[in-house]
Write a protein that holds these residues in place. Structure first.
Motif, PDB file in Angstrom:
ATOM      1  N   GLU A   1       0.941  -1.103   0.050  1.00  0.00           N
ATOM      2  CA  GLU A   1       0.084   0.078   0.038  1.00  0.00           C
ATOM      3  C   GLU A   1       0.753   1.426  -0.111  1.00  0.00           C
ATOM      4  O   GLU A   1       2.017   1.351   0.667  1.00  0.00           O
ATOM      5  CB  GLU A   1      -0.861  -0.107   1.227  1.00  0.00           C
ATOM      6  CG  GLU A   1      -1.795  -1.143   1.307  1.00  0.00           C
ATOM      7  CD  GLU A   1      -2.984  -1.154   2.461  1.00  0.00           C
ATOM      8  OE1 GLU A   1      -3.160   0.220   2.982  1.00  0.00           O
ATOM      9  OE2 GLU A   1      -3.408  -2.123   3.076  1.00  0.00           O
ATOM     10  N   ALA A   2       0.342   2.201  -0.519  1.00  0.00           N
ATOM     11  CA  ALA A   2       1.005   3.519  -0.714  1.00  0.00           C
ATOM     12  C   ALA A   2      -0.236   4.688  -0.590  1.00  0.00           C
ATOM     13  O   ALA A   2      -1.176   4.403  -1.466  1.00  0.00           O
ATOM     14  CB  ALA A   2       2.071   3.851  -1.800  1.00  0.00           C
ATOM     15  N   GLU A   3       0.077   5.636   0.506  1.00  0.00           N
ATOM     16  CA  GLU A   3      -1.065   6.654   0.528  1.00  0.00           C
ATOM     17  C   GLU A   3      -0.979   7.918  -0.490  1.00  0.00           C
ATOM     18  O   GLU A   3      -1.901   8.688  -0.280  1.00  0.00           O
ATOM     19  CB  GLU A   3      -0.990   7.062   1.761  1.00  0.00           C
ATOM     20  CG  GLU A   3       0.245   7.592   2.341  1.00  0.00           C
ATOM     21  CD  GLU A   3       0.112   8.130   3.968  1.00  0.00           C
ATOM     22  OE1 GLU A   3       1.009   9.142   4.181  1.00  0.00           O
ATOM     23  OE2 GLU A   3      -0.646   7.614   4.633  1.00  0.00           O
ATOM     24  N   ASP A   4      -0.129   7.825  -1.272  1.00  0.00           N
ATOM     25  CA  ASP A   4       0.103   8.999  -2.256  1.00  0.00           C
ATOM     26  C   ASP A   4       0.970   8.780  -3.259  1.00  0.00           C
ATOM     27  O   ASP A   4       1.726   7.498  -3.250  1.00  0.00           O
ATOM     28  CB  ASP A   4       0.266  10.287  -1.617  1.00  0.00           C
ATOM     29  CG  ASP A   4       1.775  10.267  -0.605  1.00  0.00           C
ATOM     30  OD1 ASP A   4       2.691  10.146  -1.612  1.00  0.00           O
ATOM     31  OD2 ASP A   4       1.718  10.515   0.280  1.00  0.00           O
ATOM     32  N   GLY A   5       1.142   9.628  -4.294  1.00  0.00           N
ATOM     33  CA  GLY A   5       1.929   9.273  -5.577  1.00  0.00           C
ATOM     34  C   GLY A   5       3.346   9.461  -4.955  1.00  0.00           C
ATOM     35  O   GLY A   5       3.961   8.210  -5.641  1.00  0.00           O
ATOM     36  N   GLU A   6       3.817  10.106  -4.162  1.00  0.00           N
ATOM     37  CA  GLU A   6       5.167   9.926  -4.049  1.00  0.00           C
ATOM     38  C   GLU A   6       5.645   8.694  -3.159  1.00  0.00           C
ATOM     39  O   GLU A   6       6.852   7.838  -3.339  1.00  0.00           O
ATOM     40  CB  GLU A   6       5.738  11.320  -2.954  1.00  0.00           C
ATOM     41  CG  GLU A   6       5.790  12.589  -3.935  1.00  0.00           C
ATOM     42  CD  GLU A   6       6.197  13.697  -2.898  1.00  0.00           C
ATOM     43  OE1 GLU A   6       6.368  13.530  -1.881  1.00  0.00           O
ATOM     44  OE2 GLU A   6       6.236  14.711  -3.598  1.00  0.00           O
ATOM     45  N   ALA A   7       4.844   8.370  -2.352  1.00  0.00           N
ATOM     46  CA  ALA A   7       4.969   6.917  -1.522  1.00  0.00           C
ATOM     47  C   ALA A   7       4.818   5.829  -2.392  1.00  0.00           C
ATOM     48  O   ALA A   7       5.722   4.996  -2.448  1.00  0.00           O
ATOM     49  CB  ALA A   7       3.971   6.817  -0.293  1.00  0.00           C
ATOM     50  N   GLY A   8       3.953   5.993  -3.441  1.00  0.00           N
ATOM     51  CA  GLY A   8       3.751   4.913  -4.485  1.00  0.00           C
ATOM     52  C   GLY A   8       5.155   4.645  -5.311  1.00  0.00           C
ATOM     53  O   GLY A   8       5.783   3.454  -5.648  1.00  0.00           O
ATOM     54  N   LEU A   9       5.748   5.699  -5.677  1.00  0.00           N
ATOM     55  CA  LEU A   9       7.043   5.576  -6.453  1.00  0.00           C
ATOM     56  C   LEU A   9       8.145   5.001  -5.774  1.00  0.00           C
ATOM     57  O   LEU A   9       9.053   4.298  -6.076  1.00  0.00           O
ATOM     58  CB  LEU A   9       7.331   7.095  -6.872  1.00  0.00           C
ATOM     59  CG  LEU A   9       6.765   7.638  -8.180  1.00  0.00           C
ATOM     60  CD1 LEU A   9       7.001   9.078  -8.701  1.00  0.00           C
ATOM     61  CD2 LEU A   9       6.563   6.597  -9.475  1.00  0.00           C
ATOM     62  N   ALA A  10       8.138   5.568  -4.426  1.00  0.00           N
ATOM     63  CA  ALA A  10       9.305   5.088  -3.473  1.00  0.00           C
ATOM     64  C   ALA A  10       8.991   3.422  -3.459  1.00  0.00           C
ATOM     65  O   ALA A  10      10.153   2.791  -3.417  1.00  0.00           O
ATOM     66  CB  ALA A  10       9.112   5.601  -1.927  1.00  0.00           C
ATOM     67  N   GLU A  11       7.856   2.948  -3.035  1.00  0.00           N
ATOM     68  CA  GLU A  11       7.607   1.398  -2.944  1.00  0.00           C
ATOM     69  C   GLU A  11       7.901   0.839  -4.321  1.00  0.00           C
ATOM     70  O   GLU A  11       8.528  -0.230  -4.215  1.00  0.00           O
ATOM     71  CB  GLU A  11       6.210   1.304  -2.577  1.00  0.00           C
ATOM     72  CG  GLU A  11       5.688   1.493  -1.472  1.00  0.00           C
ATOM     73  CD  GLU A  11       6.362   0.815  -0.134  1.00  0.00           C
ATOM     74  OE1 GLU A  11       7.094   0.008  -0.616  1.00  0.00           O
ATOM     75  OE2 GLU A  11       6.271   1.042   1.005  1.00  0.00           O
ATOM     76  N   PHE A  12       7.464   1.359  -5.467  1.00  0.00           N
ATOM     77  CA  PHE A  12       7.823   1.030  -6.741  1.00  0.00           C
ATOM     78  C   PHE A  12       9.356   0.672  -7.235  1.00  0.00           C
ATOM     79  O   PHE A  12       9.955  -0.060  -7.482  1.00  0.00           O
ATOM     80  CB  PHE A  12       7.149   1.860  -7.876  1.00  0.00           C
ATOM     81  CG  PHE A  12       7.338   1.140  -9.204  1.00  0.00           C
ATOM     82  CD1 PHE A  12       6.886   0.027  -9.586  1.00  0.00           C
ATOM     83  CD2 PHE A  12       8.280   1.520  -9.799  1.00  0.00           C
ATOM     84  CE1 PHE A  12       6.877  -0.378 -11.112  1.00  0.00           C
ATOM     85  CE2 PHE A  12       8.618   1.319 -11.508  1.00  0.00           C
ATOM     86  CZ  PHE A  12       7.767   0.270 -11.813  1.00  0.00           C
ATOM     87  N   GLY A  13      10.271   1.745  -6.392  1.00  0.00           N
ATOM     88  CA  GLY A  13      11.546   1.709  -6.897  1.00  0.00           C
ATOM     89  C   GLY A  13      12.353   0.713  -6.113  1.00  0.00           C
ATOM     90  O   GLY A  13      13.227   0.465  -6.136  1.00  0.00           O
ATOM     91  N   ARG A  14      11.706   0.375  -4.542  1.00  0.00           N
ATOM     92  CA  ARG A  14      12.479  -0.512  -3.862  1.00  0.00           C
ATOM     93  C   ARG A  14      12.098  -2.027  -3.957  1.00  0.00           C
ATOM     94  O   ARG A  14      12.859  -2.857  -3.261  1.00  0.00           O
ATOM     95  CB  ARG A  14      12.403  -0.195  -2.437  1.00  0.00           C
ATOM     96  CG  ARG A  14      11.065  -0.320  -1.856  1.00  0.00           C
ATOM     97  CD  ARG A  14      11.096   0.120  -0.327  1.00  0.00           C
ATOM     98  NE  ARG A  14      11.382   1.394  -0.084  1.00  0.00           N
ATOM     99  CZ  ARG A  14      10.489   2.331   0.273  1.00  0.00           C
ATOM    100  NH1 ARG A  14       9.352   2.256   0.393  1.00  0.00           N
ATOM    101  NH2 ARG A  14      10.845   3.602   0.741  1.00  0.00           N
ATOM    102  N   ARG A  15      11.251  -2.393  -4.769  1.00  0.00           N
ATOM    103  CA  ARG A  15      10.759  -3.762  -4.778  1.00  0.00           C
ATOM    104  C   ARG A  15      10.140  -4.228  -6.079  1.00  0.00           C
ATOM    105  O   ARG A  15       9.849  -3.319  -6.971  1.00  0.00           O
ATOM    106  CB  ARG A  15       9.897  -4.282  -3.550  1.00  0.00           C
ATOM    107  CG  ARG A  15       8.448  -3.468  -3.775  1.00  0.00           C
ATOM    108  CD  ARG A  15       7.540  -3.764  -2.656  1.00  0.00           C
ATOM    109  NE  ARG A  15       7.929  -2.980  -1.450  1.00  0.00           N
ATOM    110  CZ  ARG A  15       7.785  -3.326  -0.171  1.00  0.00           C
ATOM    111  NH1 ARG A  15       7.452  -4.858   0.030  1.00  0.00           N
ATOM    112  NH2 ARG A  15       8.090  -2.536   0.722  1.00  0.00           N
ATOM    113  N   HIS A  16      10.072  -5.530  -6.161  1.00  0.00           N
ATOM    114  CA  HIS A  16       9.498  -6.053  -7.670  1.00  0.00           C
ATOM    115  C   HIS A  16       7.907  -5.845  -7.557  1.00  0.00           C
ATOM    116  O   HIS A  16       7.301  -6.484  -6.534  1.00  0.00           O
ATOM    117  CB  HIS A  16       9.712  -7.344  -7.864  1.00  0.00           C
ATOM    118  CG  HIS A  16       9.196  -8.033  -9.090  1.00  0.00           C
ATOM    119  ND1 HIS A  16       9.381  -7.535 -10.465  1.00  0.00           N
ATOM    120  CD2 HIS A  16       8.119  -8.691  -9.204  1.00  0.00           C
ATOM    121  CE1 HIS A  16       8.679  -8.363 -11.435  1.00  0.00           C
ATOM    122  NE2 HIS A  16       7.675  -8.825 -10.626  1.00  0.00           N
TER     123      HIS A  16
END
Length: 223
Positions: free
Chosen positions: A30-45
């Protein structure tokens, strides 16, 4: 099983989607906003992204464009914005599906399964070449004049369909059925939009996708 990134500023919506997806065997991040989403996308598959549009810090449109600069991971918009312009724009910038809120969670699960089947259910194939275009279907990689080209899922499937049936004329309705599925509800303008963006991304090689006026499209490598 696949890992799904849910990017939505509504906690209740994220929890609802997780409630329906996890029993299907999916891992949900889960990510609560776009910036958090990009961070999650960058750190895992990540295998697929469920994405809201109206979010703080970084909206869904800009999030989608950032992801498309480096990945072809499938993206499904889940949003309350139901205008045709929003749907067309979302698909144009790289979304693979667009679901309007309120929706049935079971429909979201079904569409997630369908998109992942199309993404991963490829046959054992080799490379396809046509003029300056080289496609590795299994690796889902496209090069034009030796340079990588990033396509969305639908753009890639359109290109593969044309490469496998060179010279065959497809109507817009046939392309909708073959690429989006027979249960897709939407205008044939979707086909035109995706053909346009595919041509642009292919550069001068885009002219190999020919418009057959009054009928549809075909791939002609003889021109």
């Amino acid at each position: 099983m696949a890992t799904i990134l849910i990017v939505d500023d509504e906690k209740d919506m994220r929890e609802l989607l997780r409630l329906y997806l996890e029993p299907e065997g999916f891992t949900c991040i889960e990510a609560e906003d776009g910036e958090a989403g990009l961070a999650e996308f960058g750190r895992r598959h990540i295998d697929l992204i469920l994405l809201d549009i109206m979010m703080p810090k970084l909206d869904g449109y800009r999030f989608c464009m950032h992801v498309r600069e480096r990945s072809q991971v499938p993206i499904i918009f889940l949003t309350a914005r139901s205008d045709e312009w929003d749907r067309v724009y979302g698909l144009k910038i790289g979304a693979d599906d667009y679901i309007v809120k309120p929706f049935s969670p079971n429909e979201v699960v079904a569409r997630v399964h369908a998109v992942l089947r199309r993404t991963k259910g490829t046959d054992a194939t080799s490379q396809y070449e046509a003029g300056p275009i080289i496609v590795d279907e299994k690796a889902r990689k496209v090069k034009v004049h030796g340079k990588p080209v990033v396509l969305t899922l639908k753009e890639f499937e359109l290109l593969m369909l044309f490469l496998k049936h060179r010279g065959q004329v497809f109507t817009r309705e046939q392309l909708l059925d073959r690429v989006w599925g027979i249960h897709y509800v939407g205008s044939t303008r979707t086909v035109d939009t995706h053909i346009k963006t595919l041509r642009i991304k292919l550069g001068e090689a885009g002219q190999l996708i020919q418009t057959v006026w009054g009928v549809g499209y075909k791939f002609d490598e003889t021109i």
